[in-house]
Write an enzyme that holds these catalytic residues in place. Structure first.
Site, PDB file in Angstrom:
ATOM      1  N   GLU A 127      -2.293   7.943  -4.238  1.00 59.04           N
ATOM      2  CA  GLU A 127      -2.059   7.542  -5.427  1.00 59.04           C
ATOM      3  C   GLU A 127      -3.437   7.866  -5.983  1.00 59.04           C
ATOM      4  O   GLU A 127      -4.419   8.193  -5.559  1.00 59.04           O
ATOM      5  CB  GLU A 127      -2.310   6.478  -5.599  1.00 59.04           C
ATOM      6  CG  GLU A 127      -2.990   5.679  -4.933  1.00 59.04           C
ATOM      7  CD  GLU A 127      -2.848   3.774  -5.052  1.00 59.04           C
ATOM      8  OE1 GLU A 127      -3.396   2.951  -5.336  1.00 59.04           O
ATOM      9  OE2 GLU A 127      -1.351   3.411  -4.813  1.00 59.04           O
ATOM     10  N   ARG A 140       0.509  -1.231   0.117  1.00 62.40           N
ATOM     11  CA  ARG A 140       0.056  -0.204   0.051  1.00 62.40           C
ATOM     12  C   ARG A 140       1.227   1.394  -0.234  1.00 62.40           C
ATOM     13  O   ARG A 140       1.539   1.749   0.557  1.00 62.40           O
ATOM     14  CB  ARG A 140      -0.689  -0.013   1.037  1.00 62.40           C
ATOM     15  CG  ARG A 140      -2.376  -0.595   1.693  1.00 62.40           C
ATOM     16  CD  ARG A 140      -3.132  -0.042  -0.325  1.00 62.40           C
ATOM     17  NE  ARG A 140      -4.331  -0.583   0.027  1.00 62.40           N
ATOM     18  CZ  ARG A 140      -4.281  -1.922  -0.569  1.00 62.40           C
ATOM     19  NH1 ARG A 140      -3.694  -2.247  -1.646  1.00 62.40           N
ATOM     20  NH2 ARG A 140      -6.128  -2.206  -1.038  1.00 62.40           N
ATOM     21  N   HIS A 152      -0.622   0.494  -9.680  1.00 58.20           N
ATOM     22  CA  HIS A 152      -1.340  -0.308  -9.062  1.00 58.20           C
ATOM     23  C   HIS A 152      -2.995  -1.215  -9.966  1.00 58.20           C
ATOM     24  O   HIS A 152      -3.429  -2.002  -9.375  1.00 58.20           O
ATOM     25  CB  HIS A 152      -2.954   0.646  -8.013  1.00 58.20           C
ATOM     26  CG  HIS A 152      -2.928   0.078  -6.494  1.00 58.20           C
ATOM     27  ND1 HIS A 152      -3.607   0.675  -5.447  1.00 58.20           N
ATOM     28  CD2 HIS A 152      -3.783  -1.612  -6.160  1.00 58.20           C
ATOM     29  CE1 HIS A 152      -3.827   0.046  -4.554  1.00 58.20           C
ATOM     30  NE2 HIS A 152      -3.339  -0.908  -4.631  1.00 58.20           N
TER      31      HIS A 152
END
Length: 330
Positions: free
Chosen positions: A267, A238, A285
């Site tokens: 993000e 993360r 991601h």
């Protein structure tokens, strides 16, 4: 009729399956709603199908008192206030297990791309700069036989360790809040180390730990200073686990050799310094983004939502509930 909201675009068959059980409000246009817009669309809804981008907090729950279940197709749930949900008897579920192998594949690929300078050399080639061979042209680091360090040895961490140990002959070292059982360590050839020892020994460090207050900036300037200058760092966990500004500076100064990043602080925004560095591989991601896996993640969220709202087989509990106690009688 029981109403559910699907907060982001999903596979059409997911909408069809939910529509057989509920009145469905969906977002197939995939608009990214503000928090007030999400609250507005959740009015009167009993359940929500969410991803890792929707924030489910106390304020939203208080504004949506009918809500009984929040089921996510992501494995991480730091966007959901689990304590607030439990206090209001709202069931929360995530989607573990189904993405383990796919995410481990990607993490290993990202690590190898960083180690072998794949993105850097591709940009060089595409720019038309390849005119001759050189003995040290884009020479990177070996992966086979190198020491694989894993910070966070859960399901995905163990899957990466298995790939390294059994596929590439890599000695595996790891740090976790608790040690693995001895038989698992033996099977993976893995040694538990303190975090500091792990940082010093790893040739290739992969981060796979969950995000929370305790892991915020678990890798910052001090930790990066402990790593080998030839080491790589890969983050598929993360954003926020790594201090991206400190990492960019370490990469710029050659304090570590390279990095592979699939997640970022804030993000989809990125620290601008990362974009100008040649020795970092950046992906948006997508570690779990194979079609079979994303379908399985979505189907698991549907399974949880159907069971949580009593639309499935009587007596069948949501398969991956994070707070199953809310289903018990008060």
């Amino acid at each position: 009729m029981t109403k559910v909201l699907v907060a982001r675009a999903v596979f059409p068959e997911v909408i069809e399956r939910l529509s057989a059980c509920f009145e469905v409000r969906h977002n197939q246009a995939d608009a990214v709603w503000t928090q007030p817009q999400l609250i507005e669309r959740l009015q009167g809804c009993d359940g929500a199908f969410v991803t890792g981008t929707e924030r489910i907090d106390a304020a939203l729950l208080d504004a949506c008192p009918q809500l009984r279940a929040v089921c996510s197709m992501a494995v991480g749930y730091n966007n959901i206030d689990l304590d607030a949900c439990t206090a209001r008897r709202v069931l929360v579920s995530n989607a573990p297990d189904v993405l383990t192998e796919t995410t481990a594949d990607f993490g290993f690929a990202l690590m190898m791309a960083a180690a072998r300078r794949i993105a850097e050399s591709e940009h060089f080639l595409r720019a038309g700069r390849w005119t001759r061979w050189g003995h040290d042209m884009f020479a990177g680091a070996d992966v086979h036989g190198a020491t694989l360090g894993i910070l966070g040895m859960g399901r995905i961490g163990q899957a990466i360790a298995r790939r390294g140990a059994l596929g590439f002959g890599m000695p595996v070292v790891y740090h976790n809040r608790s040690r693995l059982d001895a038989d698992i360590e033996e099977r993976l050839g893995a040694r538990w180390l303190s975090k500091e020892q792990l940082l010093r020994e790893a040739d290739h460090l992969v981060l796979v730990l969950p995000y929370g207050p305790a892991s915020h900036h678990a890798i910052g300037a001090a930790e990066l200073a402990l790593m080998k200058p030839t080491a790589t760092l890969t983050n598929i966990a993360r954003g926020g686990i790594v201090d991206d500004a400190a990492l960019a500076e370490a990469l710029r100064l050659g304090r570590i050799a390279a990095a592979g990043l699939d997640v970022f602080e804030g993000e989809p925004a990125l620290h601008p310094a990362l974009l100008s560095l040649p020795n970092v591989v950046l992906t948006p991601h997508i570690a779990s983004a194979s079609l079979p896996t994303r379908r399985s993640m979505a189907e698991l969220a549907v399974d949880n939502l159907i069971a949580a709202l009593g639309a499935g087989t009587p007596g069948v509990a949501p398969p991956t509930a994070l707070n199953p106690q809310v289903l018990r009688s008060p």
